[in-house]
Motif scaffolding. Structure first.
Motif, short mmCIF file in Angstrom:
data_model
loop_
_atom_site.label_atom_id
_atom_site.label_comp_id
_atom_site.label_asym_id
_atom_site.label_seq_id
_atom_site.Cartn_x
_atom_site.Cartn_y
_atom_site.Cartn_z
N MET A 154 -17.26 -44.58 108.34
CA MET A 154 -15.81 -44.64 108.25
C MET A 154 -15.31 -46.03 107.91
N GLY A 155 -14.19 -46.08 107.20
CA GLY A 155 -13.50 -47.34 106.95
C GLY A 155 -14.26 -48.23 106.00
N ASP A 156 -13.74 -49.45 105.85
CA ASP A 156 -14.32 -50.39 104.90
C ASP A 156 -15.39 -51.20 105.59
N ARG A 157 -16.53 -51.33 104.93
CA ARG A 157 -17.61 -52.04 105.60
C ARG A 157 -17.37 -53.54 105.64
N ILE A 158 -16.50 -54.01 104.70
CA ILE A 158 -16.18 -55.44 104.77
C ILE A 158 -15.38 -55.72 106.03
N GLU A 159 -14.41 -54.81 106.32
CA GLU A 159 -13.57 -54.98 107.51
C GLU A 159 -14.44 -54.99 108.76
#
Ligand code: HEM
Lengths: 268, 519
Positions: B511-516
């Protein structure tokens, strides 16, 4: 008012340019902090573009669809709006640099076109059906642009090895979600178009090149939806169809240059 | 998968729910071929191909390719297709454009008339058949999914499902179950209680009827395709129904309708392009007024299922003809709706017939778009070319100024005045409304499937070792990031509503952005 519309257009163009740099820095440069700037500038670029389109609408007295300049702005607006929606829903910004590049490119293209406000020929005069018809084009083309972005990133990261991109399953789902919005919108685009043609030309479907180009685009996404229903078609093949589909969108959009037919007046 | 707390999903976890109840037939699956006679085998074979979604995909792709061909390759206009001579002349265009051998190959494949070709129609027929057969074969499965939900799952499912949330609550299971059910129902879920051995459990789902959207969606498509064919068979259209101002014309096609053009008006923008043109008309049915109104480009007039559209306009001339005794034998206007080239200029022309087909009279005026004056016909005059039956050349050619009378071939011709005709399109498509119904079904059906997806959640309510209850929520929707978010939110909401706390959860890591996430 037309002047103010052009200034806000230019401001939006510049703002989105900055947003694009921020998103590039975020995704390619892998700088976490830049993401928030990307979002900030994109939201503001979208607001400026909304203002520009709104002013133009007021100045001309009809929705912004009478020429290629107006439609390019609307298309860019649809792309950004769809992108911001997906960014919010999926809580990720990695698609930003592609989606904003498309919107930015459309605005760059628009800046080369004459922006004057023409009187509408009588077949196009103010019409709620035509306004919704074009609104559907904006939604579907905008979401398909985002589907394209997801498809490209999928192909880049199909093995999940590019650590800074979202996982392939997520990209696959974003593409699917985009088509789930764009596909019914494009069906409505075709239907409202034929309702209107039935009133204006007495024929709900004339196999006019612009009509068939839009039908072609829609059918490609139809292939995508059905192919994806088979498990082994998810992934690379589905992503490739997202790219082909957006190619068809661009073909329809720039079709004015090489397709004749009843819609030619809407371009030039 | 990441796990917090103590839950660890099985690495070999089945992503499919394994209900304990008899498994309903999976969507899109063909019934197993039955053994039987030879012809039965054949039938089954064809059926299996037709129902398969893979064949459906091939058909949709072929349709897409055909539409693409019809978009990029020049298509012969309808009137050109209707006449072999015109079509032959028209072929010069594509021959020059594509060159040989392509031009001939395209011609043989009917690529210049894709949408009217037999093969394209056959493809659409096959597509319709495939849709019908596929939907029919999926129907029992879809009904089973809606009507016979897999209420009971195995105990193992609760530790292997891809989505899991565990909450701890002080209440005893027996009290807790109705409370949880209430909260879930408020969130749009319907709930069914069941027991896993001695342990209390809940089955919950929402949007189960959304599955039926696929019937509306595909039925709508079939209706559109069917009504398209029906409209071609039962309807008719007249693309150039020309009615000069002040005259009356019969519509024909056994309608009993007659249209009278009371007035025609045109208006222009300052730059010279037409801003508006309209006709004030009255339509009579069997002699009685049936309708009256103004027809504009976007404002047609409907009389029953017949629709009159404003399409174009042009010059007309009012003429009066008397015979040798001075009696009027003709008094009407002629629409000059055709273009003729002659003497190096373009003219507008039309014709009328005198007496009992004694003479055919061609009327010509200089075209309004001429840059230089017509060398033969002065502006404001008409030229009459009078033909007798079976004679290739006119028996008389005369030019008349407005108001002038002249005796020609024994009749007195009078050019009364120049007027305008209104070019209407008349269409009768009795089934066009069926198309809109099909279109509505199609769009609403697909939106139902897309925006109201079936969701299923199972809950197992165990006695906690230290009193109270431990509730495990589990769901099996894979590759659904958005549902994973929704599931997490629902778990937190349920915990809050019953005064419990989330103690563990399992979610896909994607889920979500892996950078975040700091990667
Ligand atoms: C141009 C023609 C077609 C269009 C526009 C179309 C449209 C759609 C749409 C929008 C969906 C997703 C929503 C839903 O489940 O109803 C869908 C699903 C489906 N369609 Fe079609 N369809 C077409 C032709 C066909 C054909 C020819 C077949 C079968 C051979 C078929 C079989 C299916 C199946 C099995 C599903 C469910 C897929 C899944 O489980 O995700 N469709 N169709």
């Amino acid at each position: 008012m037309a002047k103010a519309s052009y200034y806000t257009f230019t401001a939006s163009f510049i703002t989105l340019g900055i947003a694009l740099l921020a998103y590039l820095w975020y995704t390619i440069g892998q700088r976490r902090g830049a993401g928030r700037y990307g979002t900030f500038f994109t939201v503001n670029g979208a607001l400026l573009l909304t203002t520009s389109l709104g002013l133009r609408w007021v100045a001309s007295g009809h929705a912004p669809y009478s020429n290629q300049f107006e439609f390019s702005l609307s298309f860019a607006w649809g792309t950004i709006a769809s992108y911001l929606y997906l960014e919010h829903r999926f809580r990720l910004r990695s698609l930003g640099f592609i989606a904003v590049t498309i919107a930015f490119g459309l605005l760059a293209y628009a800046s080369t076109l004459p922006s004057r406000i023409d009187p509408l020929i009588s077949a196009l005069q103010n019409n709620a059906m035509l306004t919704t018809h074009v609104a559907m084009a904006i939604i579907s083309y905008g979401t398909f642009a985002c589907g394209f972005a997801a498809g490209v990133l999928y192909l880049v990261n199909r093995n999940g090895t590019v650590s800074f991109l979202p996982a392939p399953e997520v990209l696959d789902e974003i593409g699917h979600k985009a088509v789930m919005i764009g596909f019914p919108a494009q069906a409505l685009l075709l239907i409202l178009g034929s309702l209107w043609a039935n009133v204006a030309w007495g024929a709900y479907w004339s196999w006019d090149p612009k009509e068939t180009a839009a039908l072609f685009t829609w059918l490609i996404y139809g292939v995508y939806l059905h192919a994806r229903a088979q498990r082994h078609w998810r992934g690379v093949r589905a992503a490739s169809l997202l790219i082909v589909g957006f190619g068809a969108v661009m073909f329809t959009f720039f079709g004015n240059y090489f397709l004749g037919g009843l819609h030619t007046y809407s371009g030039f | 998968m990441t796990a917090t707390g103590t839950l660890t999903p099985d690495k070999r976890a089945d992503t499919e729910v394994k209900p304990l109840a008899p498994k309903p037939m999976a969507d899109g699956m063909a019934p197993a071929p039955r053994a039987g006679t030879h012809s039965r085998d054949w039938f089954d074979h064809i059926w299996n191909v037709l129902v398969s979604i893979r064949f459906g995909v091939v058909l949709i792709a072929l349709t897409a390719i055909s539409v693409f061909i019809g978009t990029v390759i020049m298509q012969a206009p309808g009137d050109v297709q209707a006449s072999p001579e015109l079509f032959d002349a028209w072929l010069a265009g594509p021959r020059g454009r594509y060159g040989e051998p392509w031009a001939s190959i395209f011609e043989a494949l009917e690529f210049y008339r894709v949408f009217q070709s037999l093969w394209f129609r056959g493809l659409l027929a096959l597509l319709s058949l495939s849709i019908m057969v596929n939907v029919a074969s999926r129907t029992p499965g879809i009904i089973a999914v809606v009507r016979r939900p897999p209420v009971k799952v195995s105990t193992r499912f609760f530790s292997r499902a891809p989505l899991q949330i565990r909450i701890s609550v002080n209440d005893q299971p027996a009290e807790l179950r109705p409370r949880l059910s209430t909260v879930m129902r408020r969130r749009g879920y319907r709930t069914i209680d069941w027991n896993d051995g001695a342990t209390l459990a809940i089955y919950a789902d929402r949007n189960r009827y959304g599955k039926y959207g696929t019937f509306a969606n595909h039925l709508g498509l079939i209706i559109i395709l069917g009504a398209g064919v029906l409209g071609n068979v039962t309807g008719w259209r007249e693309d150039a129904f020309m009615v000069p101002e002040g005259t009356t014309r019969a519509v024909g096609h056994d309608t009993g309708l007659v249209l009278r053009n009371e007035a025609f008006v045109e208006e222009y923008f300052p730059n010279g392009t037409a801003s508006d043109f309209r006709s004030e008309v009255v339509v009579l049915k069997d002699g009685k007024e049936a309708s009256r109104g103004t027809i504009r480009v976007n404002e047609p007039l409907d009389v029953g299922t017949v629709r009159f559209h404003q399409a174009f306009f042009g010059p007309a001339v009012a003429m009066r003809v008397r015979n040798a005794e001075g009696a009027i034998i003709y008094e009407d206007s002629t629409a000059l709706g055709f273009k003729y080239d002659g003497d190096g200029v373009t003219r507008n022309g039309g014709n009328f017939v005198l007496g009992n087909r004694q003479f055919a009279v061609f009327v010509l005026v200089p075209s309004a778009s001429l840059q230089a004056p017509d060398p033969v016909i002065p502006a404001g005059s008409v030229r009459l070319e009078i033909f007798a039956p079976k004679q290739p050349r006119p028996v008389a050619v005369e030019t008349l100024a407005q108001g002038e009378k002249r005796e020609i071939v024994g009749f007195t011709f009078e050019f009364v005045r120049e007027t305008q005709f209104s070019g209407l399109q008349v269409v009768d498509n009795p089934v066009v409304n069926v198309i809109w119904i099909g279109a509505a079904l199609m769009v609403l059906g697909s939106m139902t499937v897309f925006y109201l997806p079936l969701r299923r959640i199972w809950a197992r309510i165990e006695d906690a070792p230290d009193g109270g209850s431990l509730v495990t929520f589990a769901s099996a929707h894979v590759n659904e990031v958005l549902f994973a978010h929704e599931f997490t939110d629902l778990g937190a909401h349920l915990a809050r509503q019953v005064g419990g706390t989330v103690v563990a959860s399992v979610q896909p890591s994607a889920m979500g952005d892996r950078i975040e996430a700091g990667m």
